[in-house]
Each structure stands twice: as structure tokens, then as C-alpha cells.
Design an enzyme around this catalytic site. Structure first.
Site, PDB file in Angstrom:
ATOM      1  N   GLU A 146       0.842  -1.205   0.000  1.00 35.26           N
ATOM      2  CA  GLU A 146       0.000   0.000   0.000  1.00 35.26           C
ATOM      3  C   GLU A 146       0.881   1.261   0.000  1.00 35.26           C
ATOM      4  OE1 GLU A 146      -2.361   0.529   3.571  1.00 35.26           O
ATOM      5  OE2 GLU A 146      -3.809   1.788   2.517  1.00 35.26           O
ATOM      6  N   LYS A 221      -9.781   2.435  -2.528  1.00 35.27           N
ATOM      7  CA  LYS A 221     -10.019   1.790  -1.220  1.00 35.27           C
ATOM      8  C   LYS A 221     -11.401   2.155  -0.673  1.00 35.27           C
ATOM      9  CE  LYS A 221      -7.545   1.722   3.287  1.00 35.27           C
ATOM     10  NZ  LYS A 221      -6.215   2.037   3.848  1.00 35.27           N
ATOM     11  N   CYS A 258      -5.792  -2.774   2.186  1.00 41.78           N
ATOM     12  CA  CYS A 258      -5.509  -2.794   3.629  1.00 41.78           C
ATOM     13  C   CYS A 258      -6.727  -3.008   4.538  1.00 41.78           C
ATOM     14  CB  CYS A 258      -4.714  -1.552   4.040  1.00 41.78           C
ATOM     15  SG  CYS A 258      -4.000  -1.798   5.684  1.00 41.78           S
TER      16      CYS A 258
END
Ligand SMILES: NC(=O)NCCC(=O)O
Length: 418
Positions: A146, A221, A258
Site C-alpha cells: 500500500e 479503497k 488494507c
């Protein structure tokens, strides 16, 4: 920050600080697997491995040897290099669909006080030999961690770090496009994105680069952490790209960035769209999430009948100005230790050991994607999922007049709620 590597004849390695203490090692070992291997009798270690890592097609996961060009790069640049192979059963009507997949974890290259240009160059210099090792190993699909091109500054809440944000087709994508062309490789580039067409809005984005160096698409994300020092909502917005699956030359892939790994429905949605491999480029620290790390990805792989590639950065990143995060802890200047430990999980509940807890690394794995459908046929999780029940439940839950379905024991002496 200064550290150097020490290794003994058992492969025991430690990042040894000037004062003799170790940073990020587990009692001097790079990973739990290596600690167990060095300390248990071979027979006991085999059994412990079976229980911890599962079996693939009834056997222990095989290690794969990589070309010397790759092993030399790992020795020269001191990064952990491991390779495994996930098999599937032979089928009568389909050929095996074997792809070679790579994950790269890395620490930043310079202190966070260095000029931003120098920081970026230093990270690129560290990552380049690992991409070359992946290329030399014939990796087909490669994913980086990330926001790999920057320090993980989101703890600070200082806006100066927004300068690291770049357009989806900007500097780091262009850098990786060269490698994609050179090695005929699909590359997942996880960046802090600056959307120059929408008022400079900032997102946390994965850019999927095709094996011809073309941009196949992006995913932003979905879930932003609001936990501990992960003050990421100060910087970027909740994604607006849904749950895309990218059909590449080597298989259908998706990216769950994540913190999205804590949300089973996020994993599910990528599965419903047909993903065969889901990457989870991450940045997370030991104190917060390490016990969850090997479980969540593995559970997602099992529940959704796909492979998962989990990547976490390594090292401790110290920022110039101390900060607090409203949790009563005294001010501090770092997140804590990013524990690396990148690994693969498979739909049959097997998984690889992890990369080092503190060193840069490249994890490579061959995987026969036929295993995904074989597990769907075996366990039938998709067929037995009863999605209609959950769709009704969620529709009710989202209404303002929702009340939880609780049947109270009439014998309970209910007190007034607070
Ligand atoms: N980068 C990120 O989302 N980290 C959050 C912490 C965690 O999910 O473990």
C-alpha cells in the site's frame, strides 16, 4: 535507525541495533516459521507446519527454486526471497491454469526528513532489484504494498504529505509500466491518488497495469481506518469504484486495500464479481493487528474460494513532529513496527509461510487457478450461501425504523436500559 544483518548457520537472522537489541525479529528469527523450524525436531516441525499452514492437495506446500539471477539479486540487495507452489487436482476437461504471482514488501529508503524527491528515488532504488528478481523468476502478476512510493505519513495529520499524491497515470505508474512491458507482467500499483479531473480529490488507489504496459483500470479503497494512529480519513476519501475485478492475461484479479480486509462483505463482493486472486496491499503494525493478519486473509480465501496475496510494509518510520491520536497515549513520532509477513493464502485453507518480519522481501508463488472452482464444487460455499436471506436482512437494517430481531427470555428480569 541504524541496523545491520546477522545470521548464524541455522539461517537465524536478526536486525541487530548498535546496542545489541533486535528490531522486528522474533527472538532473532525472521518469522515464526523460521523460529519453529530451527527449534523443533524435524518430525514435530512437519506436524506443526501441517496444523499452522494446512495441506495443499493433501501435501505440504512445496518450495520452488528460482533462477540464479533472482537469488543473486536477493543476496546482493539483502531482501528475503521465498517461492512456493499451490497445486490443484488434475481435471479431465480443463488444462491446469498455472500462474506465477509475486508480492513485494519494503521499508522506506531514507528518513522522512529527507527531501521528498530523494525519498521517492530511494524507495524506487530499493524496489527495483526486487521487481527485476520477479521478472527474472517469470512472475506473471506482481503486487506492491500500500502506498509504496511514500512514507506512511497518515499518522501525522499534517497536510504537507499530500504532495506525495499523484495521478493514477503519474510517476509511479509510468515507472512500473516499463517493467510491465519488459517482463510481460501485470503489476498492481498501490498509490495515494490525486484526481486532477475532480478538483484534486485524493484517494487511496490501486492501478492495475496490464502486461503490455497499458492501464487496465483502477480501484479505490472502500473502507478507511479510524483506529489507533491510522488517521487516514484526514487525507483521502472513501472509494467510489465498487468492487471491480480485472480480467488480465493471467487471470481475474481484484484488490482489497488494507483495512478493507476487516470487512467480510468487501471480500465477498470481489468474489461475487469473479475474482480468482485478491491482493491485499497493506500497511499495519504489530501492536494493532498482528494476531488478525494470518487469519483474515486465510478466512477470505476459504470463504470466497479464491487466492489471497497479503502484503505489509516493513520497519519503523519516524516522523519529524510528534503527534497524538486522541487515545490518551503520550505524544509519539511513529506508528510502531510494520511487521512485513507477506504471504499467500489458498482456497483450500493452505497458506505459505510469511516473508521476513523486518526485511524487504519478494514472495513468489505458482498457483493453479483451477483450485478455485474445485473448492467451490467441493464445499459449495457459493451455492449454500443463502444470499437472499442476507439481502433482506441488510435491506431491513438500512431502514431508519430497523429494530434488531431479539427474542427475550420472558423469565429475564429486564432492567431499564441506560
Ligand atoms: N492502511 C490501513 O488501512 N491500515 C489500517 C490498520 C489495519 O487495518 O490494520
Amino acid at each position: 535507525m541504524a541496523s545491520h544483518q546477522r545470521r548464524d548457520e541455522n539461517g537465524r537472522a536478526a536486525a541487530e541495533e548498535e546496542d545489541g537489541s533486535t528490531t522486528g525479529s522474533i527472538h532473532g528469527f525472521e518469522s515464526l516459521h523460521r523460529l519453529l523450524e530451527a527449534n523443533l525436531k524435524p518430525q514435530i516441525f512437519q506436524e506443526v507446519s501441517r496444523l499452522l499452514l494446512g495441506l495443499n492437495c493433501g501435501r505440504h506446500l512445496e518450495r520452488v527454486s528460482l533462477p540464479q539471477a533472482a537469488t543473486s539479486l536477493s543476496a546482493e540487495h539483502d531482501f528475503d526471497l521465498q517461492a512456493f507452489c499451490f497445486h490443484a487436482d488434475k481435471e479431465l476437461l480443463r488444462q491446469p491454469r498455472i500462474v506465477r504471482v509475486g508480492l513485494i514488501q519494503n521499508a522506506i529508503g531514507l528518513p522522512t526528513t529527507a527531501h521528498f524527491v530523494d525519498q521517492k528515488n530511494a524507495i524506487r532504488q530499493k524496489v527495483e532489484p526486487m521487481i527485476d528478481a520477479a521478472g527474472a523468476s517469470g512472475v506473471n502478476i506482481l503486487c506492491l504494498q500500500e502506498a509504496w512510493m511514500m512514507p506512511f505519513c497518515f499518522c501525522t495529520r499534517e497536510k504537507k504529505w499530500c504532495e506525495f499524491a499523484e495521478p493514477f497515470d503519474g510517476e509511479s505508474t509510468q515507472f512500473l509500466q516499463e517493467f510491465a512491458r519488459k517482463y510481460n507482467m501485470v503489476i498492481v500499483n498501490s498509490i495515494l491518488e490525486r484526481d486532477i479531473h475532480h478538483g484534486e480529490t485524493i484517494w487511496n488507489t490501486a492501478v492495475v497495469i496490464g502486461n503490455h504496459g497499458n492501464i487496465i483500470g483502477i480501484h479505490r479503497k472502500n473502507h478507511i481506518p479510524r483506529v489507533g494512529d491510522f488517521n487516514e480519513s484526514t487525507y483521502y476519501m472513501e472509494g467510489n469504484t465498487g468492487h471491480p475485478v480485472f480480467e488480465t492475461a493471467y487471470g481475474k484479479i481484484a484488490v482489497n486495500i488494507c483495512y478493507g480486509r476487516h470487512h467480510p462483505l468487501n471480500w465477498l463482493a470481489f468474489g461475487l464479481n469473479g475474482a480468482e486472486i485478491v491482493f491485499n496491499p497493506s500497511a499495519t503494525v504489530g501492536e494493532l493487528s498482528e494476531p488478525m493478519w494470518p487469519i483474515e486473509a486465510r478466512n477470505a480465501a476459504i470463504a470466497n474460494s479464491y487466492f489471497v496475496g497479503s502484503i505489509n510494509r516493513v520497519g519503523t518510520e519516524i516522523f519529524p513532529n510528534p503527534f497524538t491520536s486522541g487515545d490518551g497515549k503520550p505524544q509519539h513520532s511513529d506508528f510502531g513496527h510494520f511487521y512485513g509477513s507477506s504471504h499467500f493464502s489458498a482456497p483450500d485453507a493452505s497458506c505459505t509461510p510469511s516473508l521476513s518480519r523486518y526485511r524487504d522481501g519478494l514472495m513468489v508463488s505458482d498457483m493453479d487457478l483451477n483450485l478455485c472452482r474445485q473448492l467451490k464444487d467441493k464445499w459449495g460455499f457459493r451455492m449454500t450461501a443463502r444470499y437472499e436471506l442476507y439481502s433482506e436482512m441488510l435491506a431491513k437494517y438500512l431502514k431508519p425504523d430497523f429494530t434488531p430481531q431479539v427474542i427475550v427470555d420472558p423469565m429475564l428480569q429486564k432492567r431499564n436500559p441506560l
